[in-house]
Design a protein around this motif. Structure first.
Motif, PDB file in Angstrom:
ATOM      1  N   THR A 148       4.851 -23.186   3.066  1.00  0.00           N
ATOM      2  CA  THR A 148       5.861 -23.893   2.332  1.00  0.00           C
ATOM      3  C   THR A 148       5.490 -25.300   2.294  1.00  0.00           C
ATOM      4  N   PHE A 149       5.890 -26.062   1.321  1.00  0.00           N
ATOM      5  CA  PHE A 149       5.797 -27.475   0.969  1.00  0.00           C
ATOM      6  C   PHE A 149       7.053 -27.800  -0.100  1.00  0.00           C
ATOM      7  N   ALA A 150       7.106 -29.069   0.318  1.00  0.00           N
ATOM      8  CA  ALA A 150       8.303 -29.896  -0.600  1.00  0.00           C
ATOM      9  C   ALA A 150       9.350 -29.044  -0.325  1.00  0.00           C
ATOM     10  N   ASN A 151       9.940 -28.594   0.754  1.00  0.00           N
ATOM     11  CA  ASN A 151      11.211 -28.085   1.012  1.00  0.00           C
ATOM     12  C   ASN A 151      12.315 -28.861   0.703  1.00  0.00           C
ATOM     13  N   HIS A 152      13.285 -28.606   0.026  1.00  0.00           N
ATOM     14  CA  HIS A 152      14.141 -29.414  -0.458  1.00  0.00           C
ATOM     15  C   HIS A 152      15.451 -28.712  -0.769  1.00  0.00           C
ATOM     16  N   ALA A 153      16.569 -29.122  -1.219  1.00  0.00           N
ATOM     17  CA  ALA A 153      17.984 -28.388  -1.549  1.00  0.00           C
ATOM     18  C   ALA A 153      18.286 -29.017  -2.840  1.00  0.00           C
ATOM     19  N   TYR A 154      19.089 -28.079  -3.614  1.00  0.00           N
ATOM     20  CA  TYR A 154      20.067 -28.287  -4.659  1.00  0.00           C
ATOM     21  C   TYR A 154      21.182 -28.733  -4.030  1.00  0.00           C
ATOM     22  N   SER A 190      12.918 -20.982 -13.735  1.00  0.00           N
ATOM     23  CA  SER A 190      12.420 -20.973 -12.486  1.00  0.00           C
ATOM     24  C   SER A 190      13.659 -21.490 -11.441  1.00  0.00           C
ATOM     25  N   SER A 191      14.836 -22.056 -12.126  1.00  0.00           N
ATOM     26  CA  SER A 191      16.046 -22.242 -10.977  1.00  0.00           C
ATOM     27  C   SER A 191      16.887 -21.123 -10.824  1.00  0.00           C
ATOM     28  N   TYR A 192      16.656 -20.209 -11.424  1.00  0.00           N
ATOM     29  CA  TYR A 192      17.956 -18.955 -11.637  1.00  0.00           C
ATOM     30  C   TYR A 192      18.310 -18.402 -10.387  1.00  0.00           C
ATOM     31  N   SER A 193      17.175 -18.105  -9.397  1.00  0.00           N
ATOM     32  CA  SER A 193      17.276 -17.749  -7.982  1.00  0.00           C
ATOM     33  C   SER A 193      18.450 -18.799  -7.627  1.00  0.00           C
ATOM     34  N   GLN A 194      18.017 -19.996  -7.421  1.00  0.00           N
ATOM     35  CA  GLN A 194      19.008 -21.025  -6.843  1.00  0.00           C
ATOM     36  C   GLN A 194      20.437 -20.921  -7.514  1.00  0.00           C
ATOM     37  N   LEU A 195      20.302 -20.865  -8.846  1.00  0.00           N
ATOM     38  CA  LEU A 195      21.680 -21.092  -9.606  1.00  0.00           C
ATOM     39  C   LEU A 195      22.457 -19.905  -9.253  1.00  0.00           C
ATOM     40  N   ILE A 196      22.067 -18.405  -9.111  1.00  0.00           N
ATOM     41  CA  ILE A 196      22.907 -17.394  -8.742  1.00  0.00           C
ATOM     42  C   ILE A 196      23.413 -17.595  -7.524  1.00  0.00           C
ATOM     43  N   THR A 197      22.611 -18.070  -6.488  1.00  0.00           N
ATOM     44  CA  THR A 197      23.116 -18.469  -5.192  1.00  0.00           C
ATOM     45  C   THR A 197      24.095 -19.488  -5.150  1.00  0.00           C
ATOM     46  N   ILE A 198      24.125 -20.564  -5.813  1.00  0.00           N
ATOM     47  CA  ILE A 198      25.280 -21.400  -6.003  1.00  0.00           C
ATOM     48  C   ILE A 198      26.587 -20.700  -6.733  1.00  0.00           C
ATOM     49  N   GLY A 274      25.040 -26.718  -1.339  1.00  0.00           N
ATOM     50  CA  GLY A 274      24.130 -26.040  -2.395  1.00  0.00           C
ATOM     51  C   GLY A 274      23.296 -24.931  -1.806  1.00  0.00           C
ATOM     52  N   VAL A 275      21.918 -25.065  -2.107  1.00  0.00           N
ATOM     53  CA  VAL A 275      20.907 -24.126  -1.898  1.00  0.00           C
ATOM     54  C   VAL A 275      19.778 -24.484  -1.479  1.00  0.00           C
ATOM     55  N   TYR A 276      19.050 -23.908  -0.181  1.00  0.00           N
ATOM     56  CA  TYR A 276      17.828 -24.343   0.191  1.00  0.00           C
ATOM     57  C   TYR A 276      16.942 -23.869  -0.426  1.00  0.00           C
ATOM     58  N   PRO A 339      18.695 -30.646  11.022  1.00  0.00           N
ATOM     59  CA  PRO A 339      19.590 -29.568  11.355  1.00  0.00           C
ATOM     60  C   PRO A 339      20.834 -29.784  10.699  1.00  0.00           C
ATOM     61  N   ALA A 340      21.501 -30.901  10.721  1.00  0.00           N
ATOM     62  CA  ALA A 340      22.805 -31.101  10.305  1.00  0.00           C
ATOM     63  C   ALA A 340      23.037 -30.584   8.588  1.00  0.00           C
ATOM     64  N   ASN A 341      21.765 -30.828   8.012  1.00  0.00           N
ATOM     65  CA  ASN A 341      21.643 -30.847   6.415  1.00  0.00           C
ATOM     66  C   ASN A 341      21.541 -29.251   6.324  1.00  0.00           C
ATOM     67  N   ARG A 342      20.635 -28.586   6.997  1.00  0.00           N
ATOM     68  CA  ARG A 342      20.105 -27.188   6.744  1.00  0.00           C
ATOM     69  C   ARG A 342      21.302 -26.145   6.896  1.00  0.00           C
ATOM     70  N   GLU A 343      22.027 -26.559   7.887  1.00  0.00           N
ATOM     71  CA  GLU A 343      23.112 -25.571   8.271  1.00  0.00           C
ATOM     72  C   GLU A 343      24.130 -25.568   7.262  1.00  0.00           C
ATOM     73  N   ARG A 344      24.203 -26.519   6.338  1.00  0.00           N
ATOM     74  CA  ARG A 344      25.356 -26.606   5.299  1.00  0.00           C
ATOM     75  C   ARG A 344      24.943 -25.999   3.771  1.00  0.00           C
ATOM     76  N   ILE A 345      23.579 -25.543   3.809  1.00  0.00           N
ATOM     77  CA  ILE A 345      23.056 -25.152   2.331  1.00  0.00           C
ATOM     78  C   ILE A 345      22.603 -23.713   2.632  1.00  0.00           C
ATOM     79  N   ALA A 346      22.934 -22.932   1.547  1.00  0.00           N
ATOM     80  CA  ALA A 346      22.676 -21.300   1.614  1.00  0.00           C
ATOM     81  C   ALA A 346      21.277 -21.060   1.163  1.00  0.00           C
ATOM     82  N   ASP A 347      20.900 -19.928   1.949  1.00  0.00           N
ATOM     83  CA  ASP A 347      19.562 -19.465   1.453  1.00  0.00           C
ATOM     84  C   ASP A 347      19.557 -18.656   0.253  1.00  0.00           C
TER      85      ASP A 347
END
Length: 371
Positions: A148-154, A190-198, A274-276, A339-347
């Protein structure tokens, strides 16, 4: 100096060194011409590595933090080509034509990487590289074929001068009456997995249980907000431009891109809702310079100082623990792995998405295109 940012969450052309860059040199992210090797798979030029990346600042960061110092140290040239959102179609086309021109995918979306690996188009880690990755990065960062590299969030970002109250949850973002404004949302496949999570969160599913979801219910959420969406972005540069130039007032965007806008002077509020989105860096099956590509990935893994430099450029997480430890606290707190950010965003639920990919993708595309 970085400007202060309000957070509503709980808190390439490069000269010299023999480096070859092809950032933006081909239309629509198409494969490069020239020094990509003979394209026959596995036996191309031994002194050029071709990396497919995301364009703009992302490609520039790859060049500055990794490719340029790697070339200076080894003499092996690195060619970076831009293909934002087109990794799957381009690799499929190259393999179908028997003319593989890429060696490495730079931070592919999780669903794209898994799909390509399942199709045999990304390579499993060779044993030697795998051992290095495990020792340097740790098992938590690895799959059979990637690290994993460039881990971010929408995340939700709002232009302060045009938005009175920025939504702090996904459900609020979809409440256009109480949170008005011209919106932007992801529009590339390429963002549809994230979008359906949103969309699942918009439909009422909590972040820790966003997927699976009833697909029709989720798509209704997108249909309900469609008329308020002015920009369906397909690249990081486009999302920044849309907020900066006033095409949109608020929207979902990459967390690192949001902070870059703030650093360059746009008053901005970011909500960690948003989404991780972990990126997956991988070897392409039958790439023209497999040996050089392995050596480059090993170099990246064993140079935490270079990873820290990349993270500072992009505001995205990197896998080496020493790299993250080296970051100033104010920069670490901007990362999706904080941690404070990670707990608020969905997988994302990538296996579920891939099982339902055709239905989800067709449904989203139909809505975006006016259906």
């Amino acid at each position: 100096m970085r400007r202060t940012l309000r957070i509503s969450a709980a808190t390439l052309a490069v000269a010299g060194l023999g480096l070859v860059t092809a950032c933006g040199s081909t239309p629509e992210g198409g494969p490069p011409s020239g020094d990509g090797g003979d394209g026959g798979g596995g036996g191309g030029s031994s002194d050029v590595i071709t990396v497919a990346s995301w364009g703009g600042r992302f490609s520039e960061a790859m060049v500055t933090a990794f490719a340029e110092p790697f070339t200076e140290e080894t003499g092996i040239k690195v060619q970076v080509v831009d293909s934002p959102g087109n990794f799957v179609s381009q690799i499929q086309s190259q393999h179908d034509a028997g003319n593989v021109q890429w060696d490495i995918l730079d931070s592919a979306a999780a669903s794209d990487a898994q799909f390509l690996y399942d199709q045999g188009l990304l390579a499993a880690h060779p044993d030697g590289l795998r051992a290095t990755l495990e020792e340097e990065l740790g098992l938590d960062t690895l799959s059979d074929y990637s690290f994993t590299f460039a881990n971010h969030a929408y995340v939700i970002a709002c232009a302060d001068e045009r938005v009175e109250t920025c939504p702090t949850t996904v459900e609020e973002f979809f409440d256009t009456e109480n949170f008005p404004g011209r919106r932007m949302m992801p529009g590339d496949a390429s963002s549809y997995s994230q979008l359906i999570t949103i969309l699942a969160q918009a439909a009422g599913n909590p972040a820790d249980e966003a997927l699976p979801v009833d697909i029709d219910t989720a798509l209704e959420e997108l249909r309900g907000i469609k008329d308020e969406v002015r920009v369906w972005w397909t690249s990081g540069d486009q999302m920044e431009q849309a907020l900066r130039q006033g095409e949109a007032d608020l929207g979902f965007m990459y967390s690192g891109r949001a902070f870059n806008l703030a650093d360059t002077g746009l008053p901005l509020t970011v909500s960690w809702a948003g989404v991780y989105t972990p990126g997956h860096t991988s070897l392409v099956t039958d790439g023209p310079n497999a040996e050089g590509a392995e050596r480059f990935l090993e170099w990246i893994a064993t140079h935490p100082e270079a990873q820290a430099e990349w993270s500072q450029i992009m505001n995205y997480s990197v896998p080496h623990p020493k790299a993250l430890e080296a970051l100033p606290s104010e920069e670490a707190e901007r990362l999706s792995d904080w941690p404070a950010n990670r707990e608020r965003i969905a997988d994302q639920n990538v296996p579920w998405y891939l099982e339902n990919k055709q239905e989800i993708d067709q449904g989203i595309q139909q809505i975006i295109q006016g259906g």
